[in-house]
Design a protein around this motif. Structure first.
Motif, short mmCIF file in Angstrom:
data_model
loop_
_atom_site.label_atom_id
_atom_site.label_comp_id
_atom_site.label_asym_id
_atom_site.label_seq_id
_atom_site.Cartn_x
_atom_site.Cartn_y
_atom_site.Cartn_z
N THR A 32 -69.06 -43.15 44.89
CA THR A 32 -69.61 -41.82 44.65
C THR A 32 -68.67 -40.76 45.22
N ILE A 33 -68.38 -39.76 44.38
CA ILE A 33 -67.50 -38.66 44.79
C ILE A 33 -68.22 -37.35 44.51
N SER A 34 -68.39 -36.54 45.56
CA SER A 34 -69.06 -35.25 45.36
C SER A 34 -68.21 -34.07 45.81
N SER A 35 -66.99 -34.34 46.29
CA SER A 35 -66.06 -33.27 46.65
C SER A 35 -64.64 -33.82 46.56
N SER A 53 -70.25 -36.22 41.14
CA SER A 53 -71.22 -35.15 41.22
C SER A 53 -71.02 -34.23 40.01
N PRO A 54 -72.08 -33.68 39.45
CA PRO A 54 -71.92 -32.78 38.30
C PRO A 54 -70.92 -31.65 38.55
N SER A 55 -70.82 -31.17 39.78
CA SER A 55 -69.88 -30.08 40.06
C SER A 55 -68.42 -30.53 39.90
N MET A 56 -68.16 -31.80 40.00
CA MET A 56 -66.79 -32.31 39.88
C MET A 56 -66.24 -32.15 38.46
N PHE A 57 -67.11 -32.16 37.47
CA PHE A 57 -66.65 -32.04 36.09
C PHE A 57 -66.08 -30.66 35.78
N ASN A 61 -58.42 -31.56 36.24
CA ASN A 61 -57.62 -32.72 36.63
C ASN A 61 -58.30 -33.66 37.61
N VAL A 62 -59.62 -33.67 37.67
CA VAL A 62 -60.30 -34.57 38.61
C VAL A 62 -60.01 -36.03 38.27
N ARG A 74 -66.18 -45.68 32.63
CA ARG A 74 -66.61 -46.16 33.94
C ARG A 74 -66.91 -45.01 34.89
N VAL A 75 -66.81 -43.80 34.41
CA VAL A 75 -67.10 -42.64 35.25
C VAL A 75 -68.40 -42.02 34.76
N GLN A 76 -69.32 -41.78 35.67
CA GLN A 76 -70.60 -41.21 35.29
C GLN A 76 -71.02 -40.15 36.29
N LEU A 77 -71.99 -39.34 35.86
CA LEU A 77 -72.54 -38.33 36.75
C LEU A 77 -73.38 -38.98 37.82
N ALA A 78 -73.30 -38.46 39.03
CA ALA A 78 -74.11 -38.99 40.15
C ALA A 78 -75.52 -38.47 40.06
#
Length: 78
Positions: A32-35, A53-57, A61-62, A74-78
């Motif tokens: 999980t990545i939120s920042s 985290s939705p804010s990451m989208f 270039n994330v 393989r990447v999804q919203l938390a």
């Protein structure tokens, strides 16, 4: 930032934020990545997926921060 060195994670949910992983192995984990306050170096990811985290989208270039073997499936919203 906490340094985590040469640790193996199997089937765990890991929160990347606030940590620097060096030489770690992640097998079948959910990461999980939120920042952007994390780092990793020489780590191995096998069968793991990433929850963002939705804010990451909104950050440009994330995806370049994730391992090169990761594809969009393989990447999804938390």
């Amino acid at each position: 930032m906490e340094y985590i060195i040469n640790k193996r994670f199997d089937g765990e949910e890991i929160k990347f934020d606030g940590n620097h992983y060096i030489g770690c192995t992640f097998n079948n984990c959910i990461i999980t990545i939120s920042s952007l306050h994390f780092n990793y170096d020489r780590c191995t990811f096998k069968g793991s997926s990433f929850k963002l985290s939705p804010s990451m989208f909104y950050l440009q270039n994330v995806y370049s921060l994730l391992p090169s073997s990761t594809n969009g499936k393989r990447v999804q919203l938390a």
